[in-house]
Design a protein around this motif. Sequence first.
Motif, mmCIF file in Angstrom:
data_model
loop_
_atom_site.group_PDB
_atom_site.id
_atom_site.type_symbol
_atom_site.label_atom_id
_atom_site.label_comp_id
_atom_site.label_asym_id
_atom_site.label_seq_id
_atom_site.Cartn_x
_atom_site.Cartn_y
_atom_site.Cartn_z
ATOM 1 N N ASP A 219 0.793 -1.218 0.000
ATOM 2 C CA ASP A 219 0.000 0.000 0.000
ATOM 3 C C ASP A 219 0.835 1.283 0.000
ATOM 4 O O ASP A 219 0.336 2.346 -0.369
ATOM 5 C CB ASP A 219 -0.948 0.022 1.201
ATOM 6 N N PHE A 220 2.095 1.183 0.425
ATOM 7 C CA PHE A 220 2.921 2.381 0.430
ATOM 8 C C PHE A 220 3.675 2.588 -0.885
ATOM 9 O O PHE A 220 4.176 3.677 -1.146
ATOM 10 C CB PHE A 220 3.917 2.339 1.592
ATOM 11 N N LYS A 221 3.746 1.551 -1.702
ATOM 12 C CA LYS A 221 4.481 1.682 -2.961
ATOM 13 C C LYS A 221 3.881 2.774 -3.839
ATOM 14 O O LYS A 221 4.590 3.643 -4.355
ATOM 15 C CB LYS A 221 4.485 0.352 -3.713
ATOM 16 N N ALA A 222 2.554 2.719 -4.016
ATOM 17 C CA ALA A 222 1.894 3.671 -4.918
ATOM 18 C C ALA A 222 2.026 5.117 -4.434
ATOM 19 O O ALA A 222 2.454 5.994 -5.205
ATOM 20 C CB ALA A 222 0.433 3.292 -5.107
ATOM 21 N N PRO A 223 1.684 5.432 -3.170
ATOM 22 C CA PRO A 223 1.812 6.835 -2.744
ATOM 23 C C PRO A 223 3.252 7.322 -2.708
ATOM 24 O O PRO A 223 3.518 8.505 -2.939
ATOM 25 C CB PRO A 223 1.182 6.847 -1.343
ATOM 26 N N ILE A 224 4.209 6.416 -2.433
ATOM 27 C CA ILE A 224 5.614 6.835 -2.443
ATOM 28 C C ILE A 224 6.052 7.187 -3.868
ATOM 29 O O ILE A 224 6.734 8.196 -4.097
ATOM 30 C CB ILE A 224 6.521 5.735 -1.845
ATOM 31 N N ARG A 225 5.652 6.342 -4.822
ATOM 32 C CA ARG A 225 5.966 6.650 -6.228
ATOM 33 C C ARG A 225 5.306 7.968 -6.642
ATOM 34 O O ARG A 225 5.896 8.788 -7.343
ATOM 35 C CB ARG A 225 5.481 5.515 -7.135
ATOM 36 N N SER A 226 4.064 8.152 -6.179
ATOM 37 C CA SER A 226 3.345 9.382 -6.508
ATOM 38 C C SER A 226 4.042 10.595 -5.913
ATOM 39 O O SER A 226 4.206 11.625 -6.576
ATOM 40 C CB SER A 226 1.902 9.300 -5.984
ATOM 41 N N ALA A 227 4.465 10.486 -4.640
ATOM 42 C CA ALA A 227 5.149 11.607 -3.983
ATOM 43 C C ALA A 227 6.461 11.919 -4.689
ATOM 44 O O ALA A 227 6.828 13.095 -4.875
ATOM 45 C CB ALA A 227 5.396 11.269 -2.513
ATOM 46 N N GLU A 228 7.178 10.863 -5.087
ATOM 47 C CA GLU A 228 8.440 11.064 -5.798
ATOM 48 C C GLU A 228 8.214 11.782 -7.132
ATOM 49 O O GLU A 228 8.942 12.725 -7.480
ATOM 50 C CB GLU A 228 9.106 9.709 -6.040
ATOM 51 N N PHE A 229 7.188 11.346 -7.869
ATOM 52 C CA PHE A 229 6.874 11.980 -9.146
ATOM 53 C C PHE A 229 6.477 13.444 -8.962
ATOM 54 O O PHE A 229 6.920 14.335 -9.703
ATOM 55 C CB PHE A 229 5.745 11.217 -9.832
ATOM 56 N N LEU A 230 5.618 13.703 -7.953
ATOM 57 C CA LEU A 230 5.152 15.072 -7.723
ATOM 58 C C LEU A 230 6.290 15.985 -7.281
ATOM 59 O O LEU A 230 6.326 17.173 -7.643
ATOM 60 C CB LEU A 230 4.030 15.068 -6.677
ATOM 61 N N ALA A 231 7.222 15.442 -6.488
ATOM 62 C CA ALA A 231 8.376 16.241 -6.070
ATOM 63 C C ALA A 231 9.215 16.641 -7.283
ATOM 64 O O ALA A 231 9.689 17.787 -7.390
ATOM 65 C CB ALA A 231 9.232 15.462 -5.075
ATOM 66 N N GLU A 232 9.400 15.677 -8.204
ATOM 67 C CA GLU A 232 10.130 15.983 -9.435
ATOM 68 C C GLU A 232 9.377 17.027 -10.264
ATOM 69 O O GLU A 232 9.984 17.928 -10.856
ATOM 70 C CB GLU A 232 10.328 14.706 -10.249
ATOM 71 N N GLN A 233 8.047 16.907 -10.285
ATOM 72 C CA GLN A 233 7.232 17.847 -11.050
ATOM 73 C C GLN A 233 7.331 19.253 -10.462
ATOM 74 O O GLN A 233 7.394 20.247 -11.195
ATOM 75 C CB GLN A 233 5.778 17.379 -11.038
ATOM 76 N N ILE A 234 7.384 19.334 -9.144
ATOM 77 C CA ILE A 234 7.497 20.638 -8.480
ATOM 78 C C ILE A 234 8.828 21.298 -8.836
ATOM 79 O O ILE A 234 8.902 22.518 -9.078
ATOM 80 C CB ILE A 234 7.339 20.468 -6.950
ATOM 81 N N VAL A 235 9.900 20.484 -8.863
ATOM 82 C CA VAL A 235 11.209 21.022 -9.236
ATOM 83 C C VAL A 235 11.155 21.590 -10.660
ATOM 84 O O VAL A 235 11.662 22.704 -10.929
ATOM 85 C CB VAL A 235 12.292 19.924 -9.137
ATOM 86 N N GLU A 236 10.518 20.843 -11.573
ATOM 87 C CA GLU A 236 10.400 21.318 -12.958
ATOM 88 C C GLU A 236 9.563 22.593 -13.031
ATOM 89 O O GLU A 236 9.900 23.533 -13.774
ATOM 90 C CB GLU A 236 9.770 20.241 -13.837
ATOM 91 N N ASP A 237 8.466 22.626 -12.273
ATOM 92 C CA ASP A 237 7.600 23.819 -12.284
ATOM 93 C C ASP A 237 8.335 25.045 -11.754
ATOM 94 O O ASP A 237 8.133 26.172 -12.240
ATOM 95 C CB ASP A 237 6.335 23.560 -11.447
ATOM 96 N N LEU B 143 2.655 24.485 -10.480
ATOM 97 C CA LEU B 143 3.310 24.293 -9.180
ATOM 98 C C LEU B 143 2.272 24.156 -8.074
ATOM 99 O O LEU B 143 2.369 23.280 -7.204
ATOM 100 C CB LEU B 143 4.230 25.465 -8.898
ATOM 101 N N SER B 144 1.271 25.003 -8.077
ATOM 102 C CA SER B 144 0.223 24.951 -7.055
ATOM 103 C C SER B 144 -0.538 23.632 -7.122
ATOM 104 O O SER B 144 -0.822 23.013 -6.089
ATOM 105 C CB SER B 144 -0.735 26.127 -7.247
ATOM 106 N N GLN B 145 -0.847 23.213 -8.334
ATOM 107 C CA GLN B 145 -1.579 21.960 -8.506
ATOM 108 C C GLN B 145 -0.751 20.767 -8.014
ATOM 109 O O GLN B 145 -1.271 19.882 -7.318
ATOM 110 C CB GLN B 145 -1.951 21.777 -9.974
ATOM 111 N N SER B 146 0.511 20.718 -8.360
ATOM 112 C CA SER B 146 1.385 19.618 -7.927
ATOM 113 C C SER B 146 1.533 19.607 -6.405
ATOM 114 O O SER B 146 1.546 18.542 -5.773
ATOM 115 C CB SER B 146 2.765 19.759 -8.587
ATOM 116 N N ALA B 147 1.642 20.800 -5.817
ATOM 117 C CA ALA B 147 1.782 20.897 -4.354
ATOM 118 C C ALA B 147 0.538 20.375 -3.656
ATOM 119 O O ALA B 147 0.620 19.670 -2.636
ATOM 120 C CB ALA B 147 2.058 22.339 -3.951
ATOM 121 N N GLN B 148 -0.628 20.689 -4.195
ATOM 122 C CA GLN B 148 -1.884 20.202 -3.615
ATOM 123 C C GLN B 148 -1.974 18.684 -3.700
ATOM 124 O O GLN B 148 -2.411 18.016 -2.756
ATOM 125 C CB GLN B 148 -3.069 20.859 -4.315
ATOM 126 N N LEU B 149 -1.566 18.117 -4.845
ATOM 127 C CA LEU B 149 -1.592 16.663 -5.012
ATOM 128 C C LEU B 149 -0.598 15.992 -4.064
ATOM 129 O O LEU B 149 -0.860 14.911 -3.525
ATOM 130 C CB LEU B 149 -1.262 16.294 -6.464
#
Length: 389
Positions: free
Chosen positions: A154-172, A181-187
């Motif tokens: 159950d932690f695999k999916a949210p951890i992958r999601s958090a990792e992806f969103l963190a990368e997205q925030i860096v790009e934003d 950036l705001s949308q990624s931060a909310q997710l």
Amino acid sequence: MSGGSGGEAGVSVLIVDDDAGDRKQLRRLLAQALPRAQVFEAEDAGAAEAFDACEPDLILLDHMLPGTTGLELMSRLSAPWPKAAVVMMTGQGSEEIAKEAILNGAIDYLPKTGLTEELLRRVALSSIGIARSRWYAAERQAELSSFCDVLIHDFKAPIRSAEFLAEQIVEDLEDEDLDSLSQSAQLLQKTARQMSALVQSLATHIRADRSTAPVERVSLERVVDTALTALQREIAENGAEVTVDTAALLVCCNPAELAQVLQNLLANAIKYAGGRRPEIRITAARLDRPDEPERAEMLRLCVADNGIGIPAENARAVFDPFKRLPSALAVPGTGLGLATCRKVVKRYGGRIWCEPGREVGTVFCIELPVDLPRAAEDVAPTSGQTARA
């Protein structure tokens, strides 16, 4: 098969012996050794396997029975009653039989000849304590294994999601794209809340059987009101209609814990409404069972809803940890709520179940003792456990 010992609180003992004289002698010794025990009898294997008056704490099992042996019957009795202590008994002492009985799961072995009140008491109490410790250890081991599985899965999916969103925030940030950036931060915040909710569910479930919260006789109306108050927002937002008919009944529990159980059932009724306006009915009644003295002083509390329902074949499985039905997978959850409810209810000496076979909706029922348990004098608690009155 016959009931015994006047409905006094205490351990329950099932004597399985085809000799009426031996059963009478054991009953007499038990009356002195464990005066508050409930004693039941079964004259053969069939009667023992059909026994359903209660879950016995101790089974005094004769080695030789009509058409079978105690060794053969032992495993068939251990399956429905994993907490029961089995003590093998025989008319003639034999080290070989004793060894075989212990290897097959018996806690102890007693020859009928020369049996005394003190010996029976000592063996009964120690066997019950050992059996409960074994069961508790096995349950904890199975639970820890399940926790490992759910943490990995159950932690695999949210951890992958958090990792992806963190990368997205860096790009934003690099692109100075504030909207993205705001949308990624909310997710990312939502993902963190999901992980936090899972950790909290696991912690609550682990602690459910270790609670030292005081038990008292309280007004059921007070418990229901506490649960409804906690869910005011959910009830209002979903337009839920809740009717209550509990009369002026008392129940034996810790009010905060039972309110949490009820809150869980009500929240599920709202969550799994299946697009309908939730209609929930809470009812309670005192049970009158003169023919079942060990369950006479009980109160039944039911929560009925008009939601998606539970198939009859899943009515028992829904109380297993991490068990989620296919029809419920679209709704967020950890699969621990009902399992935790069962733990709490069982700790009070009660039971919880789901009534199967309804075309629409679900009915969850809880039976709880009305009176406080007497002090447990017959069985001393083993490490990490509480003796049952």
